[in-house]
Design a protein around this motif. Structure first.
Motif, PDB file in Angstrom:
ATOM      1  N   UNK A 270      -3.947  27.482 -27.698  1.00  0.00           N
ATOM      2  CA  UNK A 270      -2.548  27.510 -27.292  1.00  0.00           C
ATOM      3  C   UNK A 270      -2.154  26.185 -26.654  1.00  0.00           C
ATOM      4  N   UNK A 271      -1.046  25.628 -27.138  1.00  0.00           N
ATOM      5  CA  UNK A 271      -0.442  24.442 -26.527  1.00  0.00           C
ATOM      6  C   UNK A 271       0.983  24.702 -26.041  1.00  0.00           C
ATOM      7  N   UNK A 272       1.565  25.839 -26.413  1.00  0.00           N
ATOM      8  CA  UNK A 272       2.950  26.125 -26.055  1.00  0.00           C
ATOM      9  C   UNK A 272       3.021  26.782 -24.679  1.00  0.00           C
ATOM     10  N   UNK A 273       2.435  26.126 -23.728  1.00  0.00           N
ATOM     11  CA  UNK A 273       2.291  26.639 -22.377  1.00  0.00           C
ATOM     12  C   UNK A 273       0.997  26.075 -21.820  1.00  0.00           C
TER      13      UNK A 273
ATOM     14  N   UNK B 294      -0.435  16.317 -36.329  1.00  0.00           N
ATOM     15  CA  UNK B 294      -0.855  14.978 -35.938  1.00  0.00           C
ATOM     16  C   UNK B 294       0.296  14.246 -35.291  1.00  0.00           C
ATOM     17  N   UNK B 295      -0.066  13.522 -34.214  1.00  0.00           N
ATOM     18  CA  UNK B 295       0.947  12.742 -33.514  1.00  0.00           C
ATOM     19  C   UNK B 295       1.712  13.522 -32.470  1.00  0.00           C
ATOM     20  N   UNK B 296       1.459  14.833 -32.360  1.00  0.00           N
ATOM     21  CA  UNK B 296       2.131  15.626 -31.347  1.00  0.00           C
ATOM     22  C   UNK B 296       1.113  16.112 -30.357  1.00  0.00           C
ATOM     23  N   UNK B 297       1.435  16.048 -29.095  1.00  0.00           N
ATOM     24  CA  UNK B 297       0.494  16.445 -28.064  1.00  0.00           C
ATOM     25  C   UNK B 297       1.192  17.295 -27.040  1.00  0.00           C
ATOM     26  N   UNK B 298       0.442  18.108 -26.331  1.00  0.00           N
ATOM     27  CA  UNK B 298       1.066  19.048 -25.424  1.00  0.00           C
ATOM     28  C   UNK B 298       0.105  19.402 -24.313  1.00  0.00           C
ATOM     29  N   UNK B 299       0.572  19.519 -23.096  1.00  0.00           N
ATOM     30  CA  UNK B 299      -0.308  19.742 -21.957  1.00  0.00           C
ATOM     31  C   UNK B 299       0.368  20.652 -20.962  1.00  0.00           C
ATOM     32  N   UNK B 300      -0.417  21.404 -20.218  1.00  0.00           N
ATOM     33  CA  UNK B 300       0.215  22.362 -19.324  1.00  0.00           C
ATOM     34  C   UNK B 300      -0.639  22.618 -18.117  1.00  0.00           C
ATOM     35  N   UNK B 301      -0.027  23.186 -17.094  1.00  0.00           N
ATOM     36  CA  UNK B 301      -0.795  23.571 -15.924  1.00  0.00           C
ATOM     37  C   UNK B 301      -1.769  24.650 -16.338  1.00  0.00           C
ATOM     38  N   UNK B 302      -3.041  24.465 -16.049  1.00  0.00           N
ATOM     39  CA  UNK B 302      -4.015  25.484 -16.346  1.00  0.00           C
ATOM     40  C   UNK B 302      -5.024  25.511 -15.228  1.00  0.00           C
TER      41      UNK B 302
ATOM     42  N   UNK C  51      10.411  30.941 -30.660  1.00  0.00           N
ATOM     43  CA  UNK C  51      10.657  30.598 -29.261  1.00  0.00           C
ATOM     44  C   UNK C  51       9.939  31.555 -28.320  1.00  0.00           C
ATOM     45  N   UNK C  52       9.736  32.791 -28.773  1.00  0.00           N
ATOM     46  CA  UNK C  52       9.015  33.752 -27.956  1.00  0.00           C
ATOM     47  C   UNK C  52       7.554  33.410 -27.762  1.00  0.00           C
ATOM     48  N   UNK C  53       7.036  32.448 -28.541  1.00  0.00           N
ATOM     49  CA  UNK C  53       5.636  32.050 -28.412  1.00  0.00           C
ATOM     50  C   UNK C  53       5.422  31.114 -27.227  1.00  0.00           C
ATOM     51  N   UNK C  54       6.507  30.549 -26.678  1.00  0.00           N
ATOM     52  CA  UNK C  54       6.368  29.611 -25.560  1.00  0.00           C
ATOM     53  C   UNK C  54       6.181  30.390 -24.268  1.00  0.00           C
ATOM     54  N   UNK C  55       5.276  29.944 -23.418  1.00  0.00           N
ATOM     55  CA  UNK C  55       5.015  30.655 -22.172  1.00  0.00           C
ATOM     56  C   UNK C  55       4.760  29.644 -21.053  1.00  0.00           C
ATOM     57  N   UNK C  56       5.818  28.982 -20.643  1.00  0.00           N
ATOM     58  CA  UNK C  56       5.705  28.030 -19.542  1.00  0.00           C
ATOM     59  C   UNK C  56       5.917  26.607 -20.008  1.00  0.00           C
ATOM     60  N   UNK C  57       5.830  25.685 -19.058  1.00  0.00           N
ATOM     61  CA  UNK C  57       5.997  24.266 -19.357  1.00  0.00           C
ATOM     62  C   UNK C  57       4.754  23.737 -20.056  1.00  0.00           C
ATOM     63  N   UNK C  58       4.892  23.125 -21.209  1.00  0.00           N
ATOM     64  CA  UNK C  58       3.713  22.595 -21.900  1.00  0.00           C
ATOM     65  C   UNK C  58       2.988  21.561 -21.041  1.00  0.00           C
TER      66      UNK C  58
ATOM     67  N   UNK D  39      -3.830  27.340 -34.167  1.00  0.00           N
ATOM     68  CA  UNK D  39      -3.112  26.672 -33.077  1.00  0.00           C
ATOM     69  C   UNK D  39      -1.685  27.198 -33.039  1.00  0.00           C
ATOM     70  N   UNK D  40      -1.230  27.623 -31.860  1.00  0.00           N
ATOM     71  CA  UNK D  40       0.096  28.232 -31.771  1.00  0.00           C
ATOM     72  C   UNK D  40       1.206  27.257 -32.138  1.00  0.00           C
ATOM     73  N   UNK D  41       1.023  25.963 -31.893  1.00  0.00           N
ATOM     74  CA  UNK D  41       2.044  24.989 -32.267  1.00  0.00           C
ATOM     75  C   UNK D  41       2.253  24.978 -33.772  1.00  0.00           C
ATOM     76  N   UNK D  42       1.176  25.060 -34.541  1.00  0.00           N
ATOM     77  CA  UNK D  42       1.306  25.108 -36.001  1.00  0.00           C
ATOM     78  C   UNK D  42       2.022  26.377 -36.440  1.00  0.00           C
ATOM     79  N   UNK D  43       1.703  27.504 -35.822  1.00  0.00           N
ATOM     80  CA  UNK D  43       2.368  28.752 -36.178  1.00  0.00           C
ATOM     81  C   UNK D  43       3.857  28.682 -35.830  1.00  0.00           C
TER      82      UNK D  43
END
Length: 1019
Positions: free
Chosen positions: A39-42, A2-10, A160-167, A128-132
């Motif tokens: 997924x939010x980490x990308x 909660x309170x965290x948000x994430x967005x990416x080119x899709x 850190x390996x779970x991130x795949x691009x700019x959120x 949700x990948x952010x929670x993991x």
């Protein structure tokens, strides 16, 4: 979370194994199936097993991102509208949001439920990948705490390996922007933790390249720089100077308060990502040090901690920012108490601690707008991205703090009006304010009026400084000394420091000495007697100074700069640095001076007042004016040395006036505001100093150009220009007029810039200052070019080349040639444009000027693009960007990505152009370059239209039109034409959003005008 948000080119998913939009999974299956993951980490994505689910256009994915970031809680429709459109939503906004939620339900089933006027997305743990990621980080930190750094390091690396691009890249709306930056900060902080563990484990050889690149990407991050220094030393690659700390511009003994150097470490050779991934600096940690003799105040300190860090139940009920205010007379210990309490609160505010001295009792109190700019930079906003308007700064500041746990300490406030713009809007933040006034209008939940110390605490403090055994041996004299000091902590610290340097003195003798200096005190708690007692403490220490030390102490009160380093103090006094350092050490040893960092000195406000009063008594106005003039000349020489390093071979780097008393060290104290303040103050005191002041400001050109700090120059430059004109100093008027015009041009105020530059040109021509006139002519050409007056621009470039050639300004000649490419191409002179770019490149290489060489390569890319040689254009732009990044000029990533996007679009490679355009927008925003951002948005929108993504194209073009109009750039018409074609009514029979959009036949837009070299940070 909660309170965290994430967005990416899709991009709209098309291809094998992807559901079409109108084909959803069965609702019950989607809701209950544990194989569904998000997924939010990308890019914002959803999968059912290995199958990617189609999430629709960017705004629809943005709605999903907001729901994911607030999963298992209700998100109101109004919040979704604000998150997508901010303060200017369309009249159809609510209906559009409901339509997006309806479509998402068709894909995700009953995971999304309606609750009143909002929606709730239900997620199970681990979906949700952010929670993991957060779980892995927590486990790793537990392993580190348990003494297993190897397991901790591997856990962080796995996360850190779970991130795949700019959120959230490519997703529209203010909420996407805010949360994208927040997640980037989160990733960077974890990455630094992993590197620290690698260092602990001795894995130095593999870290140098990674850290070098990170330092180039985050030049103000002292934590990364320290790690790089450690790695280099431990791997045997130290080889000399350490990486320059951000606060010193590469030299901790620079003449004025240290500040950020615009160019520091470079990325590793061969770095190829000219766009880069946008990340942000670690959380700010700005709290000052707490003196080791801090004593007592236990009850009030705990009250502050309890008020600003409530328990979980109380925190959940918070609806506004928690504010505590500490008041009291000067020297009573408000700042020390506040900082000590704030240090205890650090763990409660993991997103950072901001600190500002508001100078409420000084004649130059801090302007809220300037403080906001400082806070924004600490929060990761690029200098160039800081708005000029104070209200806009406040809005961006509150947006940056939204949902984050940050403590803001505002020290020595003048009044409520000074504090109000600095208050966060999020109840997750807290504010601690100190002031000599009551600040009745401040909505503080806790108010403390700090009194002088009780006798027991005052005696304990005196014992900690002067020696507990001495106090115990003379209890009556110690109590009398407390009385003479009014139990005021500042006076006690001063008296204790004096006694500490005189171990043979009896306390009773010191009391008698005080009584001889001033009448015995009759009152306590801030009465006039206390003021006499405090001044007596000051006077007794001051009287121990020899004449040279006393003179230096007095004139330290003159500059308006908050701090001064040893070199600056030496210049102020007219002595060498070794002598000044001895004097400063003596002054500090007597408690009359603070040293917050090695080689940096400052006066407490009460001591500044005392020193200024002594200066008015003992120094003549001519003495004080001469001291300020010496400081100005010192700063000018430092600026000139920095100019020479940035612009090799430029004749302006040669001395143009009286040399400094000693050779100026390389580098500049990169606190531009203090440099400008010294220039203005010197001119006010000595109007004939307008010449050195103009030279000083002129030498700031590379610094201002490199960090886009032009907004702060306008007002000081106007003041100095007025003095130059009043005195008839034509040379100074031409030089400062050029800087004023350059600033106005870069700020987009083109008409004002044109007038200022014409006046400067006349002045420079009248006095034969052709070296500067070469630069004035080029800047005038840039103004005409920005207005699409290509013929006038080309003529001015020709005159600049001729003038520079005549006076030997080779740098200015290359500068003009490289910038003239666009005008030559528009005039149909492609061969001349190619020759100009090649000549500029060869000259830059010959003098070792990597900045100019990178710009010349960029110009060669422009020429190749114009000739239709797409691959060559892309290659030149990548080479330019890599060279710029390697030598610390990240702005070249933005300008080259914009032109590279145009080249790909002209080469009929719309998908590649769209991908490059996304990176161009991000790079432009990273450096705060609004013209580049507007042009990148225009090209990106056109590329998306050509690729068939109508909705994304319309959104980007709408952004482009608004920004281009705001900047009065001529490309607005091109963007508006493509947008009109996109938003025209669809032919009958269109089936709505379920149907893949058809490509819009839009002509390739005219190439954007080349970006200027010296103006590469245009707004």
């Amino acid at each position: 979370m909660a309170g965290t948000s994430c967005w990416v080119q899709g991009s709209y998913a098309r291809g094998v194994g992807v559901h079409p939009v109108n084909e959803a999974l069965p609702a019950a299956s989607a809701a209950a199936d544990p194989a569904v993951s998000f997924s939010l980490l990308g890019p914002v994505r959803a999968h059912h097993g290995a199958l990617a689910l189609p999430l629709g256009p960017p705004q629809q994915r943005a709605v999903l991102a907001m729901l994911l970031c607030r999963h298992n809680t209700v998100v109101g429709t109004a919040e979704l509208v604000d998150g997508l459109w901010g303060e200017a939503p369309p009249h159809t906004a609510v209906g559009t949001v409901r339509s997006y939620v309806y479509r998402l339900r068709r894909i995700l089933g009953d995971r999304i439920a309606t609750h009143g006027q909002g929606y709730r997305l239900r997620l199970g743990h681990g979906e949700l990948d952010l929670c993991r990621f957060e779980d892995l980080v927590a486990e790793a930190r537990g392993a580190a705490a348990g003494g297993d750094p190897a397991a901790a390091r591997d856990g962080l690396a796995e996360g850190l390996g779970m991130w795949h691009g700019t959120p959230l890249a490519g997703l529209p709306g203010p909420q996407a922007r805010i949360q994208r930056e927040r997640l980037a900060e989160l990733r960077l902080s974890v990455l630094v933790e992993r590197i620290e563990l690698d260092v602990l484990l001795g894995r130095h050889a593999s870290l140098a390249g990674e850290l070098t690149g990170l330092c180039a990407e985050h030049p103000r991050n002292d934590r990364l720089r320290a790690l790089l220094d450690t790695v280099r030393e431990r791997s045997g690659r130290g080889g000399g100077a350490r990486t320059a700390p951000s606060g010193t511009g590469g030299d901790p003994t620079a003449g004025l308060p240290p500040g950020p150097a615009p160019r520091t470490a470079a990325p590793p050779p061969g770095a190829s990502d000219s766009g880069g991934t946008r990340t942000a600096s670690p959380p700010p940690a700005q709290l000052p040090y707490v003196p080791a003799d801090f004593t007592g105040r236990t009850g009030v300190e705990q009250a502050i901690v309890d008020a600003l860090a409530p328990g979980p139940a109380a925190a959940a009920a918070l609806r506004s920012v928690a504010i505590s205010a500490v008041g009291g007379i000067g020297g009573v210990g408000k700042t020390t108490l506040a900082v000590h309490a704030a240090q205890r609160l650090r763990d409660h505010f993991p997103d950072g601690q901001l600190y500002a001295n508001l100078r409420g009792v000084r004649e130059d109190p801090a302007e809220p707008g300037a403080v906001l700019a400082s806070f924004l930079r600490a929060l990761g906003v690029a200098d160039a991205a800081v708005p000029d308007d104070a209200e806009e700064r406040a809005g961006l500041y509150r947006s940056r703090l939204a949902g984050r746990r940050v403590l803001v300490v505002l020290d020595d406030a003048r009044d409520t009006a000074q504090v109000e713009p600095l208050l966060p809007g999020s109840p997750t933040c807290a504010v601690l304010v100190t002031s000599r006034h009551t600040l009745p209008g401040l909505p503080a939940s806790l108010r403390i009026r700090l009194d002088v110390l009780p006798d027991a605490e005052a005696l304990a403090m005196l014992g900690r400084i002067a020696g507990e055994a001495r106090v115990a041996a003379e209890p009556d004299a110690a109590l009398a000394l407390v009385g003479r000091c009014g139990a005021l902590p500042l006076a006690l610290r001063l008296a204790g420091s004096r006694l500490a340097t005189r171990p043979a003195w009896a306390l009773a003798d010191y009391v008698r000495l005080l009584d001889g200096a001033r009448p015995a005190l009759l009152g306590r708690a801030g009465g006039q007697g206390d003021a006499d007692g405090v001044e007596a403490c000051f006077r007794l220490s001051y009287d121990l100074l020899d004449p040279a030390q006393a003179r230096l102490f007095r004139i330290l009160s003159l500059p308006r700069a908050a701090t001064l380093d040893t070199a600056g103090a030496a210049a102020l006094a007219g002595t060498d640095e070794a002598e000044a350092e001895e004097h400063l050490e003596r002054i500090a040893a007597l408690g009359l001076l603070e040293s917050p960092a090695p080689g940096v000195h400052r006066l407490h406000d009460l001591l500044r007042e005392f020193a200024a009063a002594r200066s008015r008594e003992d120094d003549t106005p001519a003495d004080r004016a001469a001291a300020l003039l010496r400081l100005l000349v010192h700063v000018r020489e430092r600026a000139r040395a920095a100019y020479a390093a940035e612009r090799p071979g430029h004749p302006l780097a040669a001395p143009a006036g009286p040399p400094a008393a000693a050779p100026a060290p390389a580098g500049l104290p990169f606190d531009h505001a203090s440099v400008l303040a010294v220039a203005v103050q010197a001119v006010e005191a000595v109007p004939e100093a307008v010449g050195p002041a103009a030279d000083t400001v002129l030498a700031l050109d590379p610094l201002l150009d490199g960090s886009f700090l032009w907004g702060v120059l306008v007002s000081p430059a106007r003041g100095i220009l007025g003095t130059a004109q009043a005195r008839g100093d034509v040379r100074a008027a031409g030089r400062i007029g050029h800087m004023l015009g350059a600033a106005l041009m870069r700020l987009g105020r083109l008409d004002e810039a044109d007038r200022a530059l014409r006046d400067a040109d006349c002045a420079a021509r009248a006095c034969g200052d052709d070296i500067v006139r070469t630069e004035i002519l080029t800047t005038r050409a840039l103004v005409r070019q920005a207005l699409a007056d290509w013929e006038a621009a080309e003529a001015l470039y020709r005159e600049a080349v001729a003038t520079g050639t005549r006076c030997g300004n080779g740098w200015g000649v290359g500068h003009a040639r490289s910038n003239s490419v666009g005008a030559l191409l528009r005039s149909g002179r492609a061969a001349d444009a190619d020759a100009a770019a090649r000549a500029a490149r060869d000259a830059a290489r010959a003098r070792g000027d990597r900045y100019a060489e990178a710009h010349a390569l960029y110009s060669q890319g422009i020429v190749a693009r114009h000739a239709g040689r797409t691959e060559e254009a892309v290659a030149r732009h990548r080479e330019s960007a890599e060279l710029g990044l390697r030598h610390g000029y990240p702005v070249y990533a933005a300008m080259n990505l914009v032109s590279q996007t145009a080249a790909l679009l002209a080469g009929d490679r719309a998908p590649d152009a769209a991908e490059c355009g996304e990176r161009a927008v991000e790079a432009a925003r990273r450096v705060g370059w609004r013209a580049a951002e507007a042009r990148a948005l225009r090209l990106l929108g056109t590329a998306l239209a050509a690729a068939g993504d109508r909705e994304a194209a319309a959104a980007r073009l709408d952004e482009a039109v608004r920004l281009l109009d705001a900047l009065a750039l001529p490309e607005a018409a091109d963007a508006r034409a493509v947008l009109a074609a996109l938003t025209a009514p669809e032919p009958a029979g269109a089936t709505g959003p379920a149907q893949a959009p058809a490509a819009v036949p839009a002509p390739v837009p005219p190439a954007p005008p080349p970006f200027p070299q010296s103006g590469a940070r245009n707004p």
